[in-house]
Motif scaffolding. Structure first.
Motif, PDB file in Angstrom:
ATOM      1  N   ILE A   1      -3.227  17.683  -7.432  1.00  0.00           N
ATOM      2  CA  ILE A   1      -2.895  17.120  -5.597  1.00  0.00           C
ATOM      3  C   ILE A   1      -3.504  15.943  -5.233  1.00  0.00           C
TER       4      ILE A   1
ATOM      5  N   VAL B   1       1.438   4.172  -2.822  1.00  0.00           N
ATOM      6  CA  VAL B   1       0.667   5.471  -3.157  1.00  0.00           C
ATOM      7  C   VAL B   1       1.949   6.444  -2.423  1.00  0.00           C
TER       8      VAL B   1
ATOM      9  N   LEU C   1      -4.478   7.622  -5.532  1.00  0.00           N
ATOM     10  CA  LEU C   1      -3.629   6.460  -5.247  1.00  0.00           C
ATOM     11  C   LEU C   1      -4.223   5.632  -4.177  1.00  0.00           C
ATOM     12  N   MET C   2      -4.631   6.304  -2.601  1.00  0.00           N
ATOM     13  CA  MET C   2      -5.130   5.831  -1.870  1.00  0.00           C
ATOM     14  C   MET C   2      -5.784   4.340  -1.651  1.00  0.00           C
TER      15      MET C   2
ATOM     16  N   VAL D   1      -3.299  11.629  -4.563  1.00  0.00           N
ATOM     17  CA  VAL D   1      -3.204  11.449  -3.044  1.00  0.00           C
ATOM     18  C   VAL D   1      -4.801  10.386  -2.919  1.00  0.00           C
TER      19      VAL D   1
ATOM     20  N   PHE E   1       1.098  -0.882   0.285  1.00  0.00           N
ATOM     21  CA  PHE E   1       0.032   0.382  -0.265  1.00  0.00           C
ATOM     22  C   PHE E   1       0.477   1.008  -0.121  1.00  0.00           C
TER      23      PHE E   1
END
Lengths: 661, 147
Positions: B27, A392, B34-35, B31, A388
């Motif tokens: 941005i 990320v 991606l999370m 984030v 993870f």
């Protein structure tokens, strides 16, 4: 000693409570004598806490096993330095150490700022003492290190073997000192909020203190990585362990803070943001201290391990409520003096850097606490592992590197695009070259891309130095070395910052290479047999068994060849400490060959000498440790005394500060 | 306040603000994206006790699990060097079989609290790819070895 220590702590608690009252009353009624006495109370608290630490250390040195804390963490046969280090090896002692760092640094800050920030100091003092009051309360009521045992044992249990390592002597105290020292900038920030003196003077007062905490915490993280690499034996240095993650969080937010205060100093912007970052950093420090103690994240049995957790949770909520409340209350006084005029300005660059850093911090925070969140929202505990974080944080760090390539070239207010492009010429050329070579020769495309970005950022920074030196050589006709020295000395904040950037690049190269090109193999070998891994051949020569004062050591002796050339002999150890025979502790055999680490782990063995060895080839990991040294050099440069002491007094006469007073 | 510096007109400033906001949103969205994707796939695993795992076996079948429990004394079967280790963990009521092929952590022993992570299939031992003992950063000395 026990009476001396616990007595000192109780006195310190009383003095701290008195000091808070005296500070607040003295500031309100304008009674300088009372304020003086309040400051002296803080010096007194620092002395008393130091005395308690002395008492505890002496109890360890004298093997006073009447104290439960000493008996549980040391034994007579431990070497002296580990006996002393054991003082912060447990919960009570580490909290005492926390209190010592916070009180001593706080007292030092009071003393150093006694003439320059008079109006802030009473409230700074009160905030600091309120933090200490909380800690001293915990130390006297629930977690006293001076608790006595009903029966005195003849010998102690000894320190957990994993902690008996030079890295472990430095890692916890650095992290804890980093956490604790954020109390000082936090106290200044709170004082600014309480007094409403929200100009730039409080920022100047705390920049160095924030820098100090940030540097200590950063070194703590790097030493922790070093320890993990040398002792834990999974071939890596950063495992996204919850406790390390939590230490990374305040470091990330304070990194953002150190960048964004430059914007406030130069342009009068981002005032709310800076105070929020400061508050977040301190809250995360408390959270990091508390969660290590609570066992919430590493255990399935949540909230059962330690009663100290509740105290911290309550305190943390208190800090957040008061902090956010004050921030909201002062919002009208925190308007930006200017607006950002262009997307390609340095202030915008800092803003994006801040967003990225806080974004990374948020992702890490979310991941680390996901076990709690998922239970709260979906009633299923779901934990996330290293994949993870790699997925990320990896891309975000790459964007951050990219920003480090552009940021130094941006001007305040507005950057002329042609100039920016001209300055980016060589770095971009270098990056393209590296990317092409990488794509041709590497199996992993992302590694080529990542190297290219890191190269571009490095070249930009080199170019900044080179241009600065060239300008000095032209203007002052200095030789290059003198020019370089003077350049850094005269502009230590800028070039010290670039040195830290260099450290980041070195570490980035190491991280990229070791993630992309690590090779791992497991061998089962009889003495004399060989195995190959990558370009290397390992020859297992056999086991060695010896005794030291407090342990039995089994070592596998391995010759390493690169191609046909003999590179050296490496030993990988397992220590069996007395009292901890069922917990063999490893010391990896690591040998540097060229830029590769040959990393040998002794896994298991049989009586006939057959051993199972796990071997890793870790390229460029050495660059990470060199990066750590450069990081230290950069922070020292940032601390270099600035030649103009007047700068401290100037802001008070500026219209911005006068208006708010 | 806003009149302090204004080299561009008000419309220009609005455009800059919109752009800044746009980049900030990009941005934030990156984030978030991606999370979100990071939580899919192998990065996330169900964190359960041994009893919970048995109770929800069908639901968790074929997925990654992270199970905490104490190593059942006497259940550790070391193969020779290089062979996997078999052991059982227990939460006091139920037991679970585990197979692990990696390097054992230093503190691994009978009765120790461990967290194993790996693939779970109903009726088979958990194929662990990681075995964690209690985190050494917690400093606490483990229970006295010599008793």
């Amino acid at each position: 000693m026990a009476q001396l220590g616990s007595g000192a702590l109780i006195l310190a608690l009383i003095l701290a409570v008195y000091g808070i009252g005296a500070s607040l009353l003295g500031a309100r009624r304008r009674m300088p004598e009372l304020l003086q006495s309040a400051f002296r109370a803080t010096y007194g608290v620092a002395l008393l806490v130091a005395l308690a630490v002395f008492a505890l250390v002496m109890a360890f040195v004298r093997h006073d096993f009447r104290l439960a804390y000493v008996a549980a963490r040391s034994s007579r046969d431990m070497p002296l330095h580990y006996v002393i280090a054991a003082f912060y090896g447990g919960q009570e002692g580490s909290l005492l150490y926390w209190a010592m760092v916070a009180s001593v640094l706080g007292a030092l800050a009071l003393y150093l700022h006694r003439n320059s920030d008079r109006l802030l100091l009473p409230y700074m003092n009160a905030t600091l003492l309120s933090i200490l009051t909380f800690l001293l309360l915990v130390l006297t009521v629930v977690a006293s290190p001076f608790r006595l045992l009903p029966v005195t044992p003849p010998d102690g249990a000894g320190l957990n073997p994993l902690l008996r390592d030079p890295g472990m002597m430095a890692h916890p105290p650095l992290l804890l000192a980093g956490y604790a020292s954020f109390s000082v900038p936090f106290a200044f920030g709170m004082a600014a909020l309480i007094t409403g003196r929200l100009g730039s003077d409080w920022l100047r007062a705390i920049r160095r203190w924030a820098l100090l905490s940030w540097a200590i915490l950063g070194m703590g993280l790097l030493v922790g990585a070093w320890w993990a690499y040398h002792v834990l034996g999974w071939g890596g240095y950063w495992g996204w362990d919850p406790v390390e993650n939590l230490a990374l969080l305040p470091w990330l937010t304070s990194t953002a803070f150190l960048h964004s205060i430059i914007v406030q100093e130069r342009r009068g912007m981002l005032k709310v943001w800076n105070l929020a970052l400061l508050l977040a950093t301190f809250a995360l420090s408390i959270y990091g201290t508390f969660i290590v103690r609570s066992g919430i994240l590493s255990s399935v049995h949540s909230f059962a391990t330690s009663d100290i957790g509740h105290w911290f949770l309550v305190y943390l909520s208190l800090v957040l409520v008061v902090g956010i409340g004050l921030l909201v209350y002062r919002l009208p006084g925190l308007q930006s003096e200017r607006r950002i005029e262009s997307v390609t300005s340095r202030e915008a660059g800092f803003l994006f850097n801040n967003l990225l850093l806080t974004g990374i911090a948020f992702a890490v925070f979310w991941g680390t606490n996901f076990v709690l969140f998922s239970e709260l929202f979906w009633e299923t505990r779901i934990s996330v592992g290293p994949p993870f974080y790699n997925r990320v944080v990896g891309p975000l760090l790459l964007v951050l590197l990219l920003l480090m390539a552009i940021g130094p070239l941006l001007s305040w207010r507005r950057t002329e695009l042609p100039i920016l492009l001209r300055n980016l010429r060589w770095p971009v050329a270098g990056a393209v070259a590296v990317a092409v070579i990488g794509l041709l020769f590497f199996e992993r495309a992302w590694a080529a891309f990542a190297f290219a970005v890191a190269i571009a950022a490095t070249l930009v920074t080199v170019q900044e130095f080179w241009r600065g030196i060239a300008a000095r050589r032209r203007m002052a006709r200095e030789n290059p070395l003198v020019a370089a020295w003077r350049l850094v000395e005269r502009n230590n904040r800028r070039y010290g910052g670039y040195l830290v950037h260099f450290a980041v690049f070195l570490i980035a190269f190491g991280v990229i290479a070791s993630n992309a090109f690590q090779i791992e193999r497991q061998f089962v070998l009889r003495p004399g047999e060989r195995g190959t891994i990558g370009a290397y051949t390992v020859v297992y020569r056999g086991l060695d068994d010896r005794r030291t004062a407090d342990a039995e050591v089994v070592s596998a002796i391995v010759d390493v060849y690169r191609g046909d050339r003999f590179a050296g002999t490496v030993e990988s150890h397992r220590y069996f400490y007395r009292n901890y025979e069922d917990q063999p502790t490893a010391r990896m055999g690591i040998m540097l060959v060229g830029m590769d680490d040959v990393y040998v782990v002794l896994d298991r063995w049989q009586d006939d000498g057959t051993a199972s060895l796990r071997v890793y080839i870790n390229p460029l990991v050495i660059w990470i440790w060199i990066g750590a040294a450069v990081f230290l050099l950069g922070t020292v440069t940032l601390f270099w005394p600035q030649p103009v002491p007047v700068a401290v007094r100037v802001p008070r006469t500026l219209p911005g500060a006068a208006k708010e007073a | 306040m806003s009149s302090a510096v204004a080299t561009t007109g008000p419309t220009g400033r609005v455009r800059v603000d919109v752009r800044l906001l746009g980049i900030a949103l990009v941005i934030a969205a990156a984030v978030g994206y991606l999370m979100y994707t990071g939580l899919q796939g192998s990065a996330a695993s169900y964190f359960v006790t041994v009893s919970e795992l048995q109770a929800r076996a069908s639901e968790v079948d074929g997925r990654r699990v992270r199970v905490g429990g104490d190593v059942v004394p006497g259940s550790i079967v070391h193969g020779g060097p290089g062979e996997p280790i078999h052991f059982r963990i227990s939460d006091g009521t139920m037991e679970l079989e585990v197979v692990y092929a990696g390097v054992l952590p230093d503190i691994f022993a009978d009765g120790r609290h461990v967290i194993v992570e790996g693939l779970y299939r109903v009726g088979q031992p958990v194929q662990a790819d990681s075995v964690l003992t209690q985190c050494p950063s917690r400093f606490e000395a483990t229970p006295q070895a010599s008793g």
